[in-house]
Design a protein around this motif. Structure first.
Motif, short mmCIF file in Angstrom:
data_model
loop_
_atom_site.label_atom_id
_atom_site.label_comp_id
_atom_site.label_asym_id
_atom_site.label_seq_id
_atom_site.Cartn_x
_atom_site.Cartn_y
_atom_site.Cartn_z
N GLN A 48 -10.00 42.22 63.16
CA GLN A 48 -9.66 42.32 64.58
C GLN A 48 -8.34 41.60 64.87
N LEU A 49 -8.18 40.40 64.27
CA LEU A 49 -6.94 39.65 64.50
C LEU A 49 -5.75 40.38 63.88
N GLN A 50 -5.96 40.97 62.69
CA GLN A 50 -4.87 41.74 62.07
C GLN A 50 -4.50 42.95 62.91
N ASN A 51 -5.51 43.61 63.48
CA ASN A 51 -5.22 44.74 64.36
C ASN A 51 -4.43 44.31 65.58
N SER A 52 -4.83 43.16 66.15
CA SER A 52 -4.09 42.64 67.30
C SER A 52 -2.65 42.31 66.91
N LYS A 53 -2.48 41.72 65.71
CA LYS A 53 -1.14 41.42 65.22
C LYS A 53 -0.29 42.69 65.09
N GLN A 54 -0.91 43.73 64.52
CA GLN A 54 -0.18 44.98 64.35
C GLN A 54 0.22 45.59 65.69
N ILE A 55 -0.72 45.51 66.67
CA ILE A 55 -0.40 46.05 68.00
C ILE A 55 0.76 45.29 68.62
N LEU A 56 0.70 43.93 68.51
CA LEU A 56 1.78 43.12 69.10
C LEU A 56 3.11 43.41 68.42
N GLU A 57 3.09 43.56 67.08
CA GLU A 57 4.34 43.85 66.38
C GLU A 57 4.88 45.23 66.76
N LEU A 211 -3.31 41.34 74.47
CA LEU A 211 -3.38 42.11 73.23
C LEU A 211 -4.21 41.40 72.18
N LEU A 212 -4.34 40.08 72.32
CA LEU A 212 -5.10 39.29 71.34
C LEU A 212 -6.50 38.95 71.83
N SER A 213 -6.89 39.50 72.98
CA SER A 213 -8.18 39.11 73.57
C SER A 213 -9.36 39.71 72.84
N GLY A 214 -9.13 40.71 71.94
CA GLY A 214 -10.25 41.36 71.27
C GLY A 214 -11.08 40.39 70.46
N VAL A 215 -10.42 39.48 69.71
CA VAL A 215 -11.15 38.51 68.88
C VAL A 215 -11.93 37.55 69.77
N LYS A 216 -11.29 37.07 70.82
CA LYS A 216 -11.93 36.09 71.71
C LYS A 216 -13.09 36.71 72.47
N ASP A 217 -12.92 37.94 72.94
CA ASP A 217 -13.95 38.59 73.74
C ASP A 217 -15.08 39.15 72.90
N ARG A 218 -14.84 39.39 71.61
CA ARG A 218 -15.85 40.02 70.75
C ARG A 218 -17.14 39.19 70.72
N TYR A 219 -16.98 37.88 70.69
CA TYR A 219 -18.14 37.00 70.61
C TYR A 219 -18.39 36.23 71.92
N GLY A 220 -17.74 36.62 72.97
CA GLY A 220 -17.98 36.00 74.27
C GLY A 220 -17.41 34.61 74.41
N GLY A 221 -16.40 34.24 73.65
CA GLY A 221 -15.78 32.93 73.75
C GLY A 221 -14.77 32.73 72.64
#
Length: 766
Positions: A48-57, A211-221
């Motif tokens: 998920q973090l790698q995907n967010s990184k790719q989106i940001l790049e 764009l990086l909220s996916g990792v944080k929101d995936r587990y509710g915190g």
């Protein structure tokens, strides 16, 4: 009974063993599930973090692309390089440039806030405004930790090349936020202390954080943090800068590890090879292990329930599954005329006899497999020759030949191996056979969907399918050319085989394959005559327009298609004829009239056949055919011909329906007369109807909505009900009279159809 009990006990023992295994494995599964779930959660979080990184790049790449597009803007180039007097400015040029670049801010949230500084105009352009002094823009938006002079010196008066200013507090129109700044001087190759123009894109930190909220929101915190290679913050969410500094300063935290537990969080760290940025995310351990705890509860609950329910189900299934084996033993004994097995030899008895059946079946399959290439080659040759009359016939033959062919659109090509003309010796023929084999194998390696067959000793016919983006002729031709050009080069470089090809036009269905094949042959003849090399298409050769195009094979296909009632295919053939004579040829009015006359003649030939002559719509169809004249547009003539085709196919369909109904009535009559014959099978009924078994089975189902076997059983049960009400015969005698050799089979069938046993049915009439 002893034999049945032995088989029953074997099944029950097996079920008990199967139930014990989950009990032993339950605890192991629980422990393993925790480790696996934790590993999967970590892996998913990293992904998920790698995907967010790719989106940001990618989004940052869009920003870079925006600056490159500005570098190519002619109006901006003029403004950067024009000489300006002290009191003169290019107001119109500035207004035009603002209008051109405004669209970027409307379609990309990363480009929502940006400004362009033009040095010679001393003006700052934004998506909606122009500030004719930098200090005016500074009043609208500025970094909180820079005064105007610092901003002028560090941003506007320096040369920047893809430079990113880390996150800084920024005030825009009275609203405070934090931004990162992408700075680029124009032109792109600017050197020195001051460039003609500078582009600054202000990206809100909240936009980056989303764009990086996916990792944080995936587990509710949790939290996310991005920094550049120097450690300066780019974005942060859910954590403060002081906390980040504390983590980085802690010796227990390994900055090189991709994932590690730090205090109560799983901290994931990845680095960008493109920008050198560091991406970190923290996930609470409690949220991460939530799935593992759920698995623990489910594992023990399911294991306990399975033990209780499994014992009851195993007892029932043991009874149920042992019964078919005993029935199978009886069937095998009757069919093979052998004694029943004794003791433990029941399974050996079944194994031996079933192995004999399997061996015979395998021998038959091997023989069919050995004949399959011959069947496939024969099918392709019939297809190319246009011997099939309907699409259904093609589909059935293709399935029999196991071609995997779904003929939609495509083209037929002939590949010619050069260098062997006039050489007829055993060695040459052997060499040609090897060359053909290499050609076909190499082409099959490129695209396994291509079907091929030999045409003489030095030619191979190939059917190239078209799909997706190759739906139009030009796109298909480009795709085939791109496939065959390297293919021909490979054959020459590896095997010194020189290949040329000729191709017909696209066909729209299997019925038109032969037309494309004939065009390919005509193209090959033209290539041989003109000594053309490479790949040649039918559309490339000179078309003679002194006569119309309506070959005999196309007329025969049109006749057979209408006789089969295939309205869609018949219309396609007419469309193909019209296209060949209007788009590919320029016919004189006389030739066009002759073509229309030929088409009318074809339809009149059909109308004279018995299938149409007996119809009450015969005269109407004949009048419509005779009335067709070359007086309107081609579309009008084609529409009239299509209307006549609909009428003729409708006549065929109506006649087929009448014939089907008569055939079904004959079958019903035969069943009513012969139902008492225990040997009355589908084969006997098909033999009497003079039709294949599969045909009459499908026909009966289509017309009546009932399976033929169900109808036979219903007739027998209705007669059995009459005899049971008469009370003159026993149940066994009635079973024999209605076509059952076994009274047991009769009783089961009667109860299935009538809902009650024969004896209960008889008692209900006492």
């Amino acid at each position: 009974m002893n034999r049945h009990s032995r088989i029953f006990r074997s099944f029950l023992t097996s079920y008990i063993v199967i139930l014990i295994i989950p009990s032993i494995a339950g605890y192991m599964s629980y422990r393993t599930s925790i480790a696996v779930t934790q590993s999967v959660s970590i892996e998913n979080s990293v992904t998920q973090l790698q995907n967010s990184k790719q989106i940001l790049e990618r989004r940052m790449a869009e920003v870079e692309g925006f600056t490159r597009q500005l570098a190519l803007n002619q109006d901006l180039y003029v403004l950067m390089n024009q000489k300006k007097d002290i009191d003169d400015g290019n107001v119109y040029g500035i207004w035009k440039l603002m209008k051109e670049v405004m669209v970027f801010s409307q379609t990309n949230d990363f480009l929502k806030n940006y400004y362009i500084y033009l040095r010679n105009e001393n003006v700052v352009l934004t998506p909606g405004s122009a500030y004719f002094r930098p200090e005016h823009y500074y009043e609208y938006g500025h970094y909180d930790d820079m005064d105007q002079a610092q901003w002028q010196q560090q941003v506007l008066d320096r040369t920047h090349s893809r430079e990113i200013l880390p996150m800084k507090p920024f005030t825009m129109n009275g609203t405070q936020t934090s931004v990162i700044s992408y700075m680029q001087s124009l032109p792109l190759d600017s050197f020195g202390s001051k460039a003609p123009a500078t582009v600054v894109v202000l990206i809100d930190q909240k936009t980056v954080a989303s764009l990086l909220s996916g990792v944080k929101d995936r587990y509710g915190g949790g939290w996310t943090y991005v920094s550049n290679a120097e450690g300066d913050p780019i974005s942060m969410a859910g954590i403060g800068e002081d906390e980040i500094k504390a983590i980085n300063a802690d010796g227990a935290f390994d900055k090189a590890k991709q994932s590690q537990f730090y205090r109560d969080d799983l901290v994931i760290t990845i680095r960008s090879a493109a920008t050198g940025w560091v991406y970190r995310a923290g996930i609470p351990r409690k949220a991460l292990m939530e799935n593992a705890n759920t698995i623990k509860y489910i594992t023990w609950s399911v294991t306990g329930a399975a033990l209780l329910i499994g014992l009851a189900v195993g007892w029932m299934l043991s009874h149920r599954n042992s019964a078919p084996i005993n029935r199978l033993l009886g069937v095998v004994r009757e069919q093979f005329g052998k004694d029943e097995p004794i003791g433990r030899n029941a399974y050996d008895f079944l194994q031996g006899n079933i192995a004999t059946i399997i061996t015979s079946n395998r021998t038959l399959e091997q023989e069919l497999t050995r004949q399959q290439p011959l069947i496939r080659d024969a099918f392709l040759k019939r297809l190319l020759a246009g011997e099939f009359q309907t699409r259904e016939e093609i589909e059935a033959a293709a399935a029999q030949a196991d071609t995997g062919l779904a003929l939609g659109r495509g083209s037929v090509g002939i590949l010619h191996i050069h260098g062997y003309a006039g050489l007829d010796s055993v060695d040459i023929l052997n060499e040609l056979s090897a060359a053909r084999l290499l050609l076909k194998q190499s082409l099959r390696d490129i695209d396994g969907r291509i079907l091929m067959t030999d045409l003489g000793s030095d030619r191979v016919v190939a059917i190239f399918p078209a799909e997706g983006g190759d739906a139009d002729a030009e796109a298909f031709r480009t795709a085939v050319q791109a496939l065959l050009d390297p293919f021909a080069a490979y054959l020459f470089s590896e095997y010194k085989i020189t290949v040329t090809g000729s191709f017909g036009e696209l066909f729209d269905s299997g019925m038109e394959v032969s037309r494309s094949y004939e065009q390919a042959k005509e193209t090959m003849g033209y290539a041989d005559y003109t000594q053309r090399k490479g790949m040649l298409w039918y559309a490339d050769i000179r078309q003679e327009s002194s006569t119309y195009y309506y070959p005999l094979d196309m007329e025969l296909r049109l006749i057979s298609t209408i006789r089969a009632g295939d309205e869609e295919e018949a219309k396609r053939i007419v469309q193909s004829v019209m296209q060949q004579n209007t788009e590919d040829r320029e016919l004189s009015p006389e030739m066009a009239n002759q073509l229309i006359g030929e088409l009318k003649g074809t339809l009149l030939k059909l109308l004279d056949q018995k299938a149409f002559a007996e119809s009450d719509r015969f005269e109407d169809a004949k009048d419509r055919i005779l009335a067709v004249q070359l007086a309107g547009s081609i579309e009008a003539i084609r529409g009239e011909l299509n209307g006549i085709i609909e009428t003729l196919c409708g006549m065929i369909t109506s006649k087929k329906n009448d014939l089907h109904i008569r055939t079904v009535e004959q079958i019903k009559q035969f069943v009513a007369e012969q139902y008492s014959d225990a040997e009355l099978t589908l084969y006997r009924i098909a033999e009497q109807a003079e039709r294949p078994e599969k045909y009459i089975s499908q026909l009966f189902k289509e017309v009546t909505g009932t399976n033929l076997s169900d109808h036979l059983e219903k007739v027998r049960m209705d007669r059995a009900g009459e005899l049971l009400r008469g009370k003159a015969l026993t149940v066994d005698e009635i079973a024999s009279q209605v076509g059952y050799n076994s009274s047991h089979s009769f009783r089961r069938a009667f109860k299935r159809v009538m809902g009650v046993a024969p004896s209960a049915y008889r008692q209900s009439f006492d």
